[in-house]
Write an enzyme that holds these catalytic residues in place. Structure first.
Site, PDB file in Angstrom:
ATOM      1  N   ALA A  14     -73.302 -44.106  30.417  1.00  0.00           N
ATOM      2  CA  ALA A  14     -72.764 -43.273  31.491  1.00  0.00           C
ATOM      3  C   ALA A  14     -71.883 -42.123  31.022  1.00  0.00           C
ATOM      4  O   ALA A  14     -71.561 -41.237  31.809  1.00  0.00           O
ATOM      5  CB  ALA A  14     -71.974 -44.137  32.472  1.00  0.00           C
ATOM      6  N   GLY A  16     -72.703 -40.010  28.539  1.00  0.00           N
ATOM      7  CA  GLY A  16     -73.518 -39.008  27.868  1.00  0.00           C
ATOM      8  C   GLY A  16     -73.871 -37.814  28.733  1.00  0.00           C
ATOM      9  O   GLY A  16     -73.482 -37.714  29.897  1.00  0.00           O
ATOM     10  N   ILE A  18     -76.704 -36.962  30.038  1.00  0.00           N
ATOM     11  CA  ILE A  18     -77.463 -37.366  31.231  1.00  0.00           C
ATOM     12  C   ILE A  18     -76.636 -38.335  32.061  1.00  0.00           C
ATOM     13  O   ILE A  18     -76.591 -38.256  33.289  1.00  0.00           O
ATOM     14  CB  ILE A  18     -78.802 -38.017  30.841  1.00  0.00           C
ATOM     15  CG1 ILE A  18     -79.693 -37.030  30.096  1.00  0.00           C
ATOM     16  CG2 ILE A  18     -79.527 -38.544  32.086  1.00  0.00           C
ATOM     17  CD1 ILE A  18     -80.928 -37.672  29.476  1.00  0.00           C
ATOM     18  N   ASP A  39     -70.564 -47.766  28.594  1.00  0.00           N
ATOM     19  CA  ASP A  39     -70.846 -46.996  27.384  1.00  0.00           C
ATOM     20  C   ASP A  39     -70.038 -47.578  26.234  1.00  0.00           C
ATOM     21  O   ASP A  39     -69.264 -48.534  26.422  1.00  0.00           O
ATOM     22  CB  ASP A  39     -70.536 -45.504  27.568  1.00  0.00           C
ATOM     23  CG  ASP A  39     -71.546 -44.626  26.816  1.00  0.00           C
ATOM     24  OD1 ASP A  39     -71.850 -44.947  25.645  1.00  0.00           O
ATOM     25  OD2 ASP A  39     -72.031 -43.630  27.392  1.00  0.00           O
ATOM     26  N   ARG A  98     -83.782 -37.191  18.822  1.00  0.00           N
ATOM     27  CA  ARG A  98     -84.425 -37.017  17.521  1.00  0.00           C
ATOM     28  C   ARG A  98     -83.722 -35.892  16.758  1.00  0.00           C
ATOM     29  O   ARG A  98     -83.525 -34.800  17.285  1.00  0.00           O
ATOM     30  CB  ARG A  98     -85.913 -36.679  17.714  1.00  0.00           C
ATOM     31  CG  ARG A  98     -86.718 -36.674  16.421  1.00  0.00           C
ATOM     32  CD  ARG A  98     -88.190 -36.450  16.723  1.00  0.00           C
ATOM     33  NE  ARG A  98     -88.995 -36.329  15.529  1.00  0.00           N
ATOM     34  CZ  ARG A  98     -90.291 -36.042  15.532  1.00  0.00           C
ATOM     35  NH1 ARG A  98     -90.906 -35.863  16.686  1.00  0.00           N
ATOM     36  NH2 ARG A  98     -90.960 -35.939  14.411  1.00  0.00           N
ATOM     37  N   ARG A 104     -90.794 -39.987  14.027  1.00  0.00           N
ATOM     38  CA  ARG A 104     -90.884 -40.737  15.280  1.00  0.00           C
ATOM     39  C   ARG A 104     -90.666 -42.233  15.076  1.00  0.00           C
ATOM     40  O   ARG A 104     -90.119 -42.913  15.945  1.00  0.00           O
ATOM     41  CB  ARG A 104     -92.249 -40.478  15.943  1.00  0.00           C
ATOM     42  CG  ARG A 104     -92.395 -39.062  16.467  1.00  0.00           C
ATOM     43  CD  ARG A 104     -93.685 -38.866  17.236  1.00  0.00           C
ATOM     44  NE  ARG A 104     -93.814 -37.500  17.715  1.00  0.00           N
ATOM     45  CZ  ARG A 104     -93.257 -37.037  18.825  1.00  0.00           C
ATOM     46  NH1 ARG A 104     -92.527 -37.858  19.573  1.00  0.00           N
ATOM     47  NH2 ARG A 104     -93.419 -35.796  19.196  1.00  0.00           N
ATOM     48  N   ASN A 111     -83.843 -46.468  18.746  1.00  0.00           N
ATOM     49  CA  ASN A 111     -83.712 -46.541  20.204  1.00  0.00           C
ATOM     50  C   ASN A 111     -84.230 -47.849  20.779  1.00  0.00           C
ATOM     51  O   ASN A 111     -83.750 -48.306  21.824  1.00  0.00           O
ATOM     52  CB  ASN A 111     -84.388 -45.339  20.860  1.00  0.00           C
ATOM     53  CG  ASN A 111     -83.517 -44.096  20.747  1.00  0.00           C
ATOM     54  OD1 ASN A 111     -82.353 -44.166  20.351  1.00  0.00           O
ATOM     55  ND2 ASN A 111     -84.070 -42.948  21.097  1.00  0.00           N
ATOM     56  N   ASP A 166     -91.135 -35.038  35.144  1.00  0.00           N
ATOM     57  CA  ASP A 166     -92.430 -34.361  35.031  1.00  0.00           C
ATOM     58  C   ASP A 166     -92.930 -33.928  36.409  1.00  0.00           C
ATOM     59  O   ASP A 166     -93.499 -32.835  36.564  1.00  0.00           O
ATOM     60  CB  ASP A 166     -93.452 -35.286  34.362  1.00  0.00           C
ATOM     61  CG  ASP A 166     -93.040 -35.691  32.969  1.00  0.00           C
ATOM     62  OD1 ASP A 166     -92.406 -34.886  32.271  1.00  0.00           O
ATOM     63  OD2 ASP A 166     -93.338 -36.839  32.578  1.00  0.00           O
ATOM     64  N   HIS A 193     -95.109 -39.830  29.134  1.00  0.00           N
ATOM     65  CA  HIS A 193     -93.916 -38.997  29.332  1.00  0.00           C
ATOM     66  C   HIS A 193     -93.564 -38.243  28.056  1.00  0.00           C
ATOM     67  O   HIS A 193     -92.412 -38.136  27.681  1.00  0.00           O
ATOM     68  CB  HIS A 193     -92.748 -39.880  29.788  1.00  0.00           C
ATOM     69  CG  HIS A 193     -91.508 -39.121  30.152  1.00  0.00           C
ATOM     70  ND1 HIS A 193     -91.492 -38.108  31.076  1.00  0.00           N
ATOM     71  CD2 HIS A 193     -90.219 -39.237  29.712  1.00  0.00           C
ATOM     72  CE1 HIS A 193     -90.260 -37.640  31.204  1.00  0.00           C
ATOM     73  NE2 HIS A 193     -89.470 -38.301  30.371  1.00  0.00           N
TER      74      HIS A 193
END
Length: 332
Positions: A14, A16, A18, A39, A98, A104, A111, A166, A193
């Site tokens: 919470a 961050g 976003i 967090d 990233r 990746r 993550n 999206d 996504h």
């Protein structure tokens, strides 16, 4: 419109970029009476400060913060038990972005570990909650976390990838091209996504059908690469945090409205049998029971049919990468 609900929501991550605006929008939702925000103490902004800020809103929602101190050796159970108990919806805008030099596989490993701690805690303390994951790479992380739920005897349809951004982007871009009122546009976006796995089905919307053929491919590509558009505009100093928070709040509202008795349909990334793949982003109707119906993809144009085959090929690899990388379940 149904009567307002009285639901508890938790936002994990919470503090961050976003998490803060997402928490704000969730706190403003008429269905939310209790908001838990979580967090790490290492977060740039103390989560207690975010809670204090949100607590001044003229809303019924009560806000409480929970911080985990990694240096003190705290485990998820030390702080998440109270935060998650009684939750109806858990939003997870967590994980690291990233970075240069990171492939990746490295991103997925890091993550997945972050997501797993939270998802295992949810499985213990709020197993019936709907979990909205905003953890990259979504195409791989969500199947792995849903598999974790399945192994625990829980419903994998509770673990959902939030792909709403999206759809939001596709709707706005079609509005810009056609001039149709944006609130009348609803472009389904299926597949995954990330990059080429994102497939907007313009042919399934009245305004989308009006896009000139010579502009279709470019618009499709813009929806796929819209995140990069924001990163470039921010000169590498940020990403699509505000629009992702907006989209996450829209997803949460659809789930909460469904729980309150008002069925709502949103595209999201969920376990599915509509294709040969075990996970796919497509329309899902939410109701009192959560994700109550996963819709078929429906009719597609020749262009979309060709793209769909390419989507499935890439998505299959990314789903398998997530399942393969799933670490053993840890003990809380």
């Amino acid at each position: 419109m149904s009567a307002a609900g009285n639901f508890k929501v938790c936002v994990c991550g919470a503090s961050g970029g976003i998490g803060q605006p997402l928490s704000m929008l969730v706190a403003m939702n008429r269905h939310v009476s209790e908001l838990a925000i979580y967090d790490l103490t290492a977060a740039p902004v103390p989560v207690a400060g975010v809670a204090a800020d949100l607590s001044h809103f003229e809303r019924k929602c009560k806000v409480k913060s929970y911080a985990r101190d990694l240096q003190a050796g705290q485990k998820p159970a030390d702080v998440l038990k109270e935060a998650l108990t009684g939750c109806h919806v858990v939003m997870v805008p967590a994980g690291v972005p990233r970075k240069p030099g990171m492939d990746r596989a490295d991103l997925l490993k890091i993550n997945l570990g972050i997501a797993q701690e939270i998802i295992e805690a949810c499985a213990t303390y709020c197993p019936n909650a709907i979990l909205g994951l905003i953890v990259n790479p979504v195409n791989s992380v969500v199947p792995a976390m849903a598999e974790l739920y399945r192994q625990k005897g829980l419903d994998p349809k509770k673990v959902i990838g939030v792909t709403t951004l999206d759809i939001v982007r596709a709707n706005k871009f079609v509005h810009e091209v056609t001039g149709a009122p944006v609130d009348t546009i609803s472009i389904p976006v299926v597949g995954g996504h990330a990059g080429a796995t994102i497939l907007p089905l313009f042919s399934q919307d009245a305004a989308g059908k009006k896009i000139p053929t010579d502009r279709l491919e470019a618009l499709d590509k813009r929806v796929q690469d819209a995140g990069t558009e924001v990163v470039n505009a921010k000169a590498g100093k940020g990403s699509a945090t505000l629009s992702m928070a907006y989209a996450g709040a829209r997803f949460a509202d659809a789930v909460l409205s469904g729980l309150a008795g008002e069925q709502r349909t949103e595209c999201c990334y969920i376990t599915s049998s509509s294709t040969e793949l075990p996970f796919f982003s497509q329309k899902v109707t939410f109701g009192p029971g959560g994700a109550e119906k996963v819709h078929e993809i429906g009719p597609v144009s020749d262009y979309e049919k060709t793209r769909l085959e390419a989507v499935k090929k890439q998505l299959k690899e990314e789903i398998e990468a997530g399942i393969k990388a799933l670490p053993p379940a840890s003990k809380l």
